[in-house]
Design an enzyme around this catalytic site. Structure first.
Site, PDB file in Angstrom:
ATOM      1  CB  ILE A   1      35.506 -86.937  77.320  1.00  0.00           C
ATOM      2  CG1 ILE A   1      35.191 -85.936  78.434  1.00  0.00           C
ATOM      3  CG2 ILE A   1      36.401 -88.073  77.830  1.00  0.00           C
ATOM      4  CD1 ILE A   1      34.305 -86.482  79.545  1.00  0.00           C
TER       5      ILE A   1
ATOM      6  N   GLY B   1      38.418 -86.429  68.664  1.00  0.00           N
ATOM      7  CA  GLY B   1      37.995 -86.747  67.289  1.00  0.00           C
ATOM      8  C   GLY B   1      37.154 -88.012  67.236  1.00  0.00           C
TER       9      GLY B   1
ATOM     10  CD  GLU C   1       5.990 -88.016  76.914  1.00  0.00           C
ATOM     11  OE1 GLU C   1       5.567 -87.874  78.063  1.00  0.00           O
ATOM     12  OE2 GLU C   1       6.228 -89.115  76.385  1.00  0.00           O
ATOM     13  N   GLY C   2       6.431 -81.904  75.910  1.00  0.00           N
ATOM     14  CA  GLY C   2       6.578 -80.545  76.437  1.00  0.00           C
ATOM     15  C   GLY C   2       8.030 -80.111  76.381  1.00  0.00           C
TER      16      GLY C   2
ATOM     17  CB  SER D   1      13.514 -76.950  78.070  1.00  0.00           C
ATOM     18  OG  SER D   1      14.128 -78.206  77.911  1.00  0.00           O
TER      19      SER D   1
HETATM   20  C1  LIG Z   1      10.471 -87.324  67.537  1.00  0.00           C
HETATM   21  C2  LIG Z   1       9.196 -86.723  68.079  1.00  0.00           C
HETATM   22  C3  LIG Z   1       8.267 -87.550  68.666  1.00  0.00           C
HETATM   23  C4  LIG Z   1       7.060 -87.000  69.148  1.00  0.00           C
HETATM   24  N1  LIG Z   1       6.088 -87.847  69.647  1.00  0.00           N
HETATM   25  C5  LIG Z   1       4.842 -87.342  69.894  1.00  0.00           C
HETATM   26  C6  LIG Z   1       3.753 -88.217  70.215  1.00  0.00           C
HETATM   27  O1  LIG Z   1       3.920 -89.444  70.325  1.00  0.00           O
HETATM   28  N2  LIG Z   1       2.521 -87.691  70.380  1.00  0.00           N
HETATM   29  C7  LIG Z   1       2.293 -86.340  70.287  1.00  0.00           C
HETATM   30  O2  LIG Z   1       1.150 -85.919  70.455  1.00  0.00           O
HETATM   31  N3  LIG Z   1       3.308 -85.481  69.995  1.00  0.00           N
HETATM   32  C8  LIG Z   1       4.567 -85.945  69.798  1.00  0.00           C
HETATM   33  N4  LIG Z   1       5.609 -85.100  69.468  1.00  0.00           N
HETATM   34  C9  LIG Z   1       5.346 -83.670  69.390  1.00  0.00           C
HETATM   35  C10 LIG Z   1       6.048 -82.875  70.482  1.00  0.00           C
HETATM   36  O3  LIG Z   1       5.427 -83.091  71.722  1.00  0.00           O
HETATM   37  C11 LIG Z   1       6.042 -81.422  70.031  1.00  0.00           C
HETATM   38  O4  LIG Z   1       6.957 -81.315  68.957  1.00  0.00           O
HETATM   39  C12 LIG Z   1       6.426 -80.474  71.150  1.00  0.00           C
HETATM   40  O5  LIG Z   1       5.425 -80.446  72.129  1.00  0.00           O
HETATM   41  C13 LIG Z   1       6.648 -79.036  70.629  1.00  0.00           C
HETATM   42  O6  LIG Z   1       5.617 -78.630  69.798  1.00  0.00           O
HETATM   43  P1  LIG Z   1       5.960 -77.983  68.353  1.00  0.00           P
HETATM   44  O7  LIG Z   1       6.894 -78.908  67.665  1.00  0.00           O
HETATM   45  O8  LIG Z   1       4.673 -77.661  67.689  1.00  0.00           O
HETATM   46  O9  LIG Z   1       6.743 -76.665  68.689  1.00  0.00           O
HETATM   47  P2  LIG Z   1       6.080 -75.221  69.004  1.00  0.00           P
HETATM   48  O10 LIG Z   1       4.980 -75.376  69.973  1.00  0.00           O
HETATM   49  O11 LIG Z   1       5.801 -74.566  67.713  1.00  0.00           O
HETATM   50  O12 LIG Z   1       7.307 -74.514  69.710  1.00  0.00           O
HETATM   51  C14 LIG Z   1       8.421 -73.978  68.989  1.00  0.00           C
HETATM   52  C15 LIG Z   1       9.340 -73.285  70.019  1.00  0.00           C
HETATM   53  O13 LIG Z   1       8.613 -72.228  70.664  1.00  0.00           O
HETATM   54  C16 LIG Z   1       8.648 -72.419  72.080  1.00  0.00           C
HETATM   55  N5  LIG Z   1       7.388 -71.976  72.667  1.00  0.00           N
HETATM   56  C17 LIG Z   1       6.116 -72.261  72.282  1.00  0.00           C
HETATM   57  N6  LIG Z   1       5.227 -71.697  73.114  1.00  0.00           N
HETATM   58  C18 LIG Z   1       5.947 -71.054  74.065  1.00  0.00           C
HETATM   59  C19 LIG Z   1       5.611 -70.288  75.217  1.00  0.00           C
HETATM   60  N7  LIG Z   1       4.336 -70.104  75.588  1.00  0.00           N
HETATM   61  N8  LIG Z   1       6.606 -69.767  75.946  1.00  0.00           N
HETATM   62  C20 LIG Z   1       7.902 -69.973  75.597  1.00  0.00           C
HETATM   63  N9  LIG Z   1       8.276 -70.678  74.542  1.00  0.00           N
HETATM   64  C21 LIG Z   1       7.327 -71.221  73.775  1.00  0.00           C
HETATM   65  C22 LIG Z   1       8.836 -73.923  72.244  1.00  0.00           C
HETATM   66  O14 LIG Z   1       9.343 -74.225  73.531  1.00  0.00           O
HETATM   67  C23 LIG Z   1       9.805 -74.231  71.126  1.00  0.00           C
HETATM   68  O15 LIG Z   1      11.111 -73.890  71.507  1.00  0.00           O
HETATM   69  C24 LIG Z   1       6.840 -85.621  69.051  1.00  0.00           C
HETATM   70  C25 LIG Z   1       7.807 -84.791  68.473  1.00  0.00           C
HETATM   71  C26 LIG Z   1       8.960 -85.340  67.975  1.00  0.00           C
HETATM   72  C27 LIG Z   1       9.959 -84.419  67.315  1.00  0.00           C
END
Ligand SMILES: Cc1cc2nc3c(=O)[nH]c(=O)nc-3n(C[C@H](O)[C@H](O)[C@H](O)COP(=O)(O)OP(=O)(O)OC[C@H]3O[C@@H](n4cnc5c(N)ncnc54)[C@H](O)[C@@H]3O)c2cc1C
Length: 388
Positions: free
Chosen positions: A342, A345, A368-369, A371
């Protein structure tokens, strides 16, 4: 008494809404661009957030908390996120991920020691579940806790910890018995500034929520005495999952706030910007964008408040919290992308805030998990409800 399915706000909730809105505009909004552009942690806001009760929102009054309900919590987080997503996540990680498990699973001694200082904002809290090799699959913890006389010896690394670099208190998850799987996970409370064997990894450079400090936390031969055990040995996974149910209501509210920011700024811009001899708000394509954003944002807020009402009423709310988080985060992403569109640029440059909203929105679909994980949680709960 409002029933669990009603969406009317009580008098108290309306008062909290106007206090939070006024606080966010007066104290947070003037700093929001600096927080984002300079990746600035707004330390001066922390005592102010404490003085209005926003650092101990749900904590019991007997331990110095504000003892507000979860709808008030969602309202506060939405209002903060409306002006600054970084500030909203500093507050939500502190409240939902650190204070809540301590008040819910802690002993009286632990509550007396931690809750007053966390609620007054003297101390900042964090939550350490994720690891470099373990995010979504949180049951596979590799940070080990080995039982010794009088306590546990902890070794391992926790990744992506929101508030990690500024925290005084950490709710930590460890693996005590790998053979027992998720039943081998044990939670602890760690005094970050005074426990030896605890250090911080590098501060992450992020796409969005740039003022929310994130780092890894390293545990090397760190001894945690019995007094630091949170809940029972082997019950850490339950502590983590119950904590995340509540945390998801906070992230849903954060997503609603970010999406609302995009809608309000875009409606204003569209009313002023002219193309083809009239405000762009009079072109139907732009109206369609605004209408779609408005529908989804209201629906996301209702899902969020509904999950909070259920939590307040003490009925199961895991599915509702996951639904709210999933829908609100996807709404935030879609609405902020439309907001940039909307603005044309001007949406692509830092002179306007809408590009910040789009960068900030993305994380709500991840932490926190993700999507994908929310869909698993929703389907698993749904099937359990249907099949018994
Ligand atoms: C800015 C930031 C702040 C955060 N803060 C905290 C915090 O305070 N404390 C904490 O403990 N963590 C924290 N996290 C971690 C965050 O909760 C994780 O990054 C998130 O849960 C995903 O885990 P991962 O990065 O290991 O991705 P992965 O688990 O490796 O997942 C990679 C991709 O694979 C998909 N995937 C994985 N398993 C499945 C499945 N069974 N079915 C379908 N798809 C799947 C995921 O949805 C994702 O798209 C933070 C992350 C960020 C980036």
């Amino acid at each position: 008494m409002i029933d669990a399915n009603s969406f009317e706000l009580t008098e108290e909730e309306r008062m909290v809404q106007s206090t939070a809105r006024e606080f966010a505009q007066r104290e947070v909004a003037p700093l929001a661009r600096k927080i984002d552009h300079e990746h600035y942690f707004p330390k001066e806001l922390i005592p102010k957030l404490g003085s209005v009760g926003f650092m101990g929102v749900n904590a019991p009054a007997a331990f110095g908390g504000s003892e507000m309900n979860n709808v008030c919590y969602a309202i506060i987080i939405e209002e903060l996120a409306r002006v600054c997503a970084s500030t909203s996540v500093i507050v939500s990680a502190h409240n939902s991920l650190c204070l809540w498990p301590i008040t819910s699973f802690g002993t009286d001694e632990q509550k007396k020691k931690y809750v007053p200082k966390l609620s007054s904002a003297e101390w900042i809290g964090c939550f350490a579940l994720s690891e470099p090799g373990t995010g979504s699959d949180a049951a596979r913890q590799t940070c080990m806790a080995v039982k010794e006389d009088g306590g546990w010896r902890v070794n391992g690394v926790k990744n992506w910890i929101t508030n990690g670099p500024v925290s005084d208190v950490c709710v930590l998850f460890t693996m005590e018995d790998a053979a027992a799987g998720h039943k081998g996970i044990t939670a602890f409370i760690v005094d970050m500034k005074t426990t030896s064997g605890v250090s911080l990894g590098k501060k992450e450079e992020k796409l969005g929520i740039c003022g929310s400090p994130t780092s890894s936390i390293i545990f090397e031969d760190c001894f945690l005495p019995e007094s630091q055990l949170l809940g029972k040995s082997g019950e850490g996974f339950k502590v983590a999952m119950k904590t995340l149910d509540g945390g998801r209501c906070g992230i849903a509210a954060q997503a609603v706030g970010i999406a609302r920011a995009a809608l309000e700024d875009s409606a204003q811009y569209a009313s002023e910007r002219k193309a083809f001899g009239k405000p762009i708000a009079e072109h139907q394509s732009i109206q369609n964008y605004l209408a779609d954003m408005s529908c989804s944002i209201d629906a996301a807020r209702l899902l969020t408040w509904s999950a909070c009402r259920r939590k307040d009423a003490g009925v199961p709310y895991s599915r509702q919290a996951a639904q709210a988080k999933l829908f609100a985060s996807e709404t935030a992403m879609a609405s902020t992308v439309k907001g940039v569109q909307i603005h044309g640029g001007y949406g692509f440059v830092k002179e306007f805030n809408v590009e910040r909203y789009m960068r900030d929105a993305k994380i709500t679909e991840i932490y926190e998990g993700t999507s994908e994980i929310q869909r698993l949680v929703i389907a698993a709960n749904l099937l359990k409800e249907i099949n018994g």
